[in-house]
Design a protein around this motif. Structure first.
Motif, PDB file in Angstrom:
ATOM      1  N   GLY A 212       0.190  -1.680  -0.333  1.00  0.00           N
ATOM      2  CA  GLY A 212      -0.070   0.382   0.058  1.00  0.00           C
ATOM      3  C   GLY A 212       0.938   1.020   0.629  1.00  0.00           C
ATOM      4  N   ASP A 213       1.562   1.349  -0.830  1.00  0.00           N
ATOM      5  CA  ASP A 213       2.622   1.925  -0.761  1.00  0.00           C
ATOM      6  C   ASP A 213       2.329   3.341  -1.993  1.00  0.00           C
ATOM      7  OD1 ASP A 213       3.542   1.391  -3.302  1.00  0.00           O
ATOM      8  OD2 ASP A 213       5.879   1.961  -2.108  1.00  0.00           O
TER       9      ASP A 213
ATOM     10  N   GLY B  37      -2.746  -4.925   3.128  1.00  0.00           N
ATOM     11  CA  GLY B  37      -1.848  -5.169   3.405  1.00  0.00           C
ATOM     12  C   GLY B  37      -1.991  -4.815   5.506  1.00  0.00           C
TER      13      GLY B  37
ATOM     14  N   ARG C 241      -2.554  -2.159   7.572  1.00  0.00           N
ATOM     15  CA  ARG C 241      -3.109  -0.870   7.908  1.00  0.00           C
ATOM     16  C   ARG C 241      -3.609  -0.662   6.104  1.00  0.00           C
ATOM     17  NH1 ARG C 241       2.266  -0.420   8.740  1.00  0.00           N
ATOM     18  NH2 ARG C 241       2.754   2.062   8.003  1.00  0.00           N
TER      19      ARG C 241
ATOM     20  N   THR D  69      -2.904   2.673   4.411  1.00  0.00           N
ATOM     21  CA  THR D  69      -1.631   3.859   4.140  1.00  0.00           C
ATOM     22  C   THR D  69      -2.454   4.962   4.240  1.00  0.00           C
ATOM     23  OG1 THR D  69      -1.157   3.586   2.542  1.00  0.00           O
ATOM     24  CG2 THR D  69      -0.121   1.557   3.677  1.00  0.00           C
ATOM     25  N   THR D  70      -1.159   6.365   4.215  1.00  0.00           N
ATOM     26  CA  THR D  70      -1.684   7.128   4.544  1.00  0.00           C
ATOM     27  C   THR D  70      -1.850   7.478   2.419  1.00  0.00           C
ATOM     28  OG1 THR D  70       0.496   7.966   3.998  1.00  0.00           O
ATOM     29  CG2 THR D  70      -0.415   8.307   6.457  1.00  0.00           C
TER      30      THR D  70
ATOM     31  N   ARG E  20      -5.911   6.753   1.874  1.00  0.00           N
ATOM     32  CA  ARG E  20      -7.270   7.131   3.158  1.00  0.00           C
ATOM     33  C   ARG E  20      -7.823   8.011   2.316  1.00  0.00           C
ATOM     34  NH1 ARG E  20      -5.809   8.427   8.507  1.00  0.00           N
ATOM     35  NH2 ARG E  20      -4.312   6.816   8.185  1.00  0.00           N
TER      36      ARG E  20
ATOM     37  N   TRP F 211      -9.424  -2.431   0.077  1.00  0.00           N
ATOM     38  CA  TRP F 211      -8.427  -2.749   1.094  1.00  0.00           C
ATOM     39  C   TRP F 211      -8.718  -4.219   1.719  1.00  0.00           C
ATOM     40  CZ3 TRP F 211      -3.454  -0.373   2.702  1.00  0.00           C
ATOM     41  CH2 TRP F 211      -3.169   0.306   1.405  1.00  0.00           C
TER      42      TRP F 211
ATOM     43  N   THR G  70      13.104   7.603   4.946  1.00  0.00           N
ATOM     44  CA  THR G  70      12.472   7.864   3.095  1.00  0.00           C
ATOM     45  C   THR G  70      13.406   8.635   2.737  1.00  0.00           C
ATOM     46  OG1 THR G  70      11.473   9.709   3.650  1.00  0.00           O
ATOM     47  CG2 THR G  70      10.313   7.604   3.667  1.00  0.00           C
TER      48      THR G  70
ATOM     49  N   ARG H  70       8.872   2.975  -6.520  1.00  0.00           N
ATOM     50  CA  ARG H  70       7.581   4.174  -5.208  1.00  0.00           C
ATOM     51  C   ARG H  70       7.552   5.206  -6.224  1.00  0.00           C
ATOM     52  NH1 ARG H  70       7.433   5.558   0.266  1.00  0.00           N
ATOM     53  NH2 ARG H  70       6.858   7.810   0.326  1.00  0.00           N
TER      54      ARG H  70
END
Length: 425
Positions: free
Chosen positions: A11-12, A34, A36, A38-39, A42, A49, A256, A312
């Motif tokens: 979930g990146d 995933g 959770r 992720t940001t 959201r 998800w 990061t 990414r």
């Protein structure tokens, strides 16, 4: 043609970018599996998800994938990830996956041939690609038997090579690095003293770190000398995509550090040819994401690593004109694509600006007049391409959330990298 389900692990922002590309081009459904939400996911309606805290445990992951496959008996299934740990895990257990899963990812032999930065340097040497001067430090009998330097001898060897500070410190294997933890752990270290090196090597020795830790030559030039290169080599052994760009700004938080936050796409024939040679030499399959740098001293390309996954920042490829999901479809689901395949490799020619940083804030870090002018020209022609700003996923709540992420990123730069420096750190 059956319906297609795209399942991304983790979930990146790279997962979101690929699933956006698949939705934009084909309207494919997506699931993210995933630990959770992720940001980046959201308030998004792009993917459903499935939250699984134990997604890094092989049996749990394989069981969840079996459940998804059983729940979609009439779908074609595409599985991908942008995390080295999961690339390796899937490679190790591919024979246990439902045969309907299609993976644009390397098998275990290919993964081992390029994912270790030591193996990568050896492969580069075999095909005439320049890499940084590197000392591999080992912490286990196996690593030492393979030629790594023991921690007690690392600083002596470093002095003998004549490397000047800063010295770069990084793991040889990202998957092993993911599993180790110690105080002050960084994605990449920029050492300015022997004491800093001793501290990190000490932590790794205490934990019997299973792969090598690299002490590496710093190639001069700020982060605008960094380059990103994304390639795809298909199941027939043809390199069908090569794309790249000049990094304008990297991320600077400890977890990061070094990840491109803004890229100006371009064509670099010399680097593109080198990447294709390496993939052919390794017999590689799937997406590969290279990092290299143009030395400010010599002007030569120096290759650092290849990540055995899409990367990414892959949305810069789609933004420049070659949809990354279409590359997978042409290889694994050709019936989904109308018309004949274009000549390979596809090389995006348009110069576009990719950025997850607000445009006006980005300009604070682009000081060289010629580069600044090219950035402004790309912005005038095509705007700014942000992977999270998608009309197909643009509820009011989602738009406000993405704007809040922009502001939070600006705050992180003000904390960790308030102004540009000559070295980029």
């Amino acid at each position: 043609m059956k319906q297609v389900l795209v399942v991304g692990l983790g979930g990146d922002i790279g997962t979101y970018a690929f699933q956006r590309a698949a939705h934009e081009r084909f309207g494919w459904e997506s699931i993210v599996l995933g630990p959770r939400v992720t940001t980046f996911g959201r308030h998004s309606t792009l993917a459903r998800w499935i939250v699984e805290p134990d997604v890094f445990i092989p049996e749990t992951l394989l069981g969840r994938l079996d459940e998804i496959a059983a729940g979609h008996p009439d779908h074609e299934l595409v599985l991908f990830t942008n995390l080295d740990f999961h690339v390796r895990l899937l490679a190790e257990h591919r024979d246990r996956l439902d045969p309907r899963w299609r993976l644009p990812l390397p098998d275990l032999a290919m993964f081992d041939a390029v994912s270790s930065k030591v193996a990568f340097a050896e492969a580069c040497d075999a095909v005439g690609i320049r890499t940084p001067l590197t000392i591999a430090v080992g912490f286990t009998p196996e690593a030492l038997a393979a030629g790594a330097v023991p921690p007690a001898e690392a600083l002596t060897r470093l002095r003998e090579t004549g490397l000047e500070y800063p010295v770069i410190g990084k793991p040889a294997d990202s998957a092993d690095w993911f599993e180790v933890d110690f105080p002050g752990k960084q994605k990449i270290d920029h050492f300015t003293s022997e004491a800093q090196i001793e501290a990190v090597l000490g932590h790794l020795a205490e934990r019997a770190y299973p792969s090598e830790f690299l002490l590496q030559e710093f190639v001069p030039g700020d982060e605008t000398h960094m380059r990103s290169l994304t390639a795809y080599r298909d199941s027939d052994g043809a390199v069908t995509l090569v794309a790249g760009g000049q990094v304008l700004l990297e991320e600077h938080t400890p977890g990061t550090l070094g990840i491109p936050a803004a890229i100006l796409t371009h064509v670099d024939d010399e680097a593109f040819d080198a990447a294709a040679r390496l993939l052919d030499h390794a017999g590689y399959y799937g997406f590969a994401n290279f990092d290299y740098k143009v030395s400010s001293r010599t002007g030569e390309n120096v290759f650092f690593e290849v990540n055995p996954r899409i990367g990414r920042n892959n949305f810069y490829v789609t933004a420049a004109g070659v949809n990354v999901a279409e590359m997978v479809a042409r290889d694994l689901l050709p019936e989904a694509v109308d018309g004949d395949a274009p000549p390979a490799p596809q090389v995006p020619q348009d110069q576009v600006l990719y950025s997850v940083v607000p445009y006006r804030f980005l300009l604070r870090y682009v000081l060289e007049p010629g580069l600044r002018a090219r950035v402004k020209a790309a912005k005038r022609r095509h705007g700014v391409h942000h992977p999270l700003r998608y009309r197909g996923d643009a509820s009011l709540k989602r738009r406000l959330w993405v704007r809040a992420l922009d502001l939070r990123l600006v705050q992180k730069y003000r904390q960790h990298y308030p102004r540009p420096t000559e070295s980029g750190f």
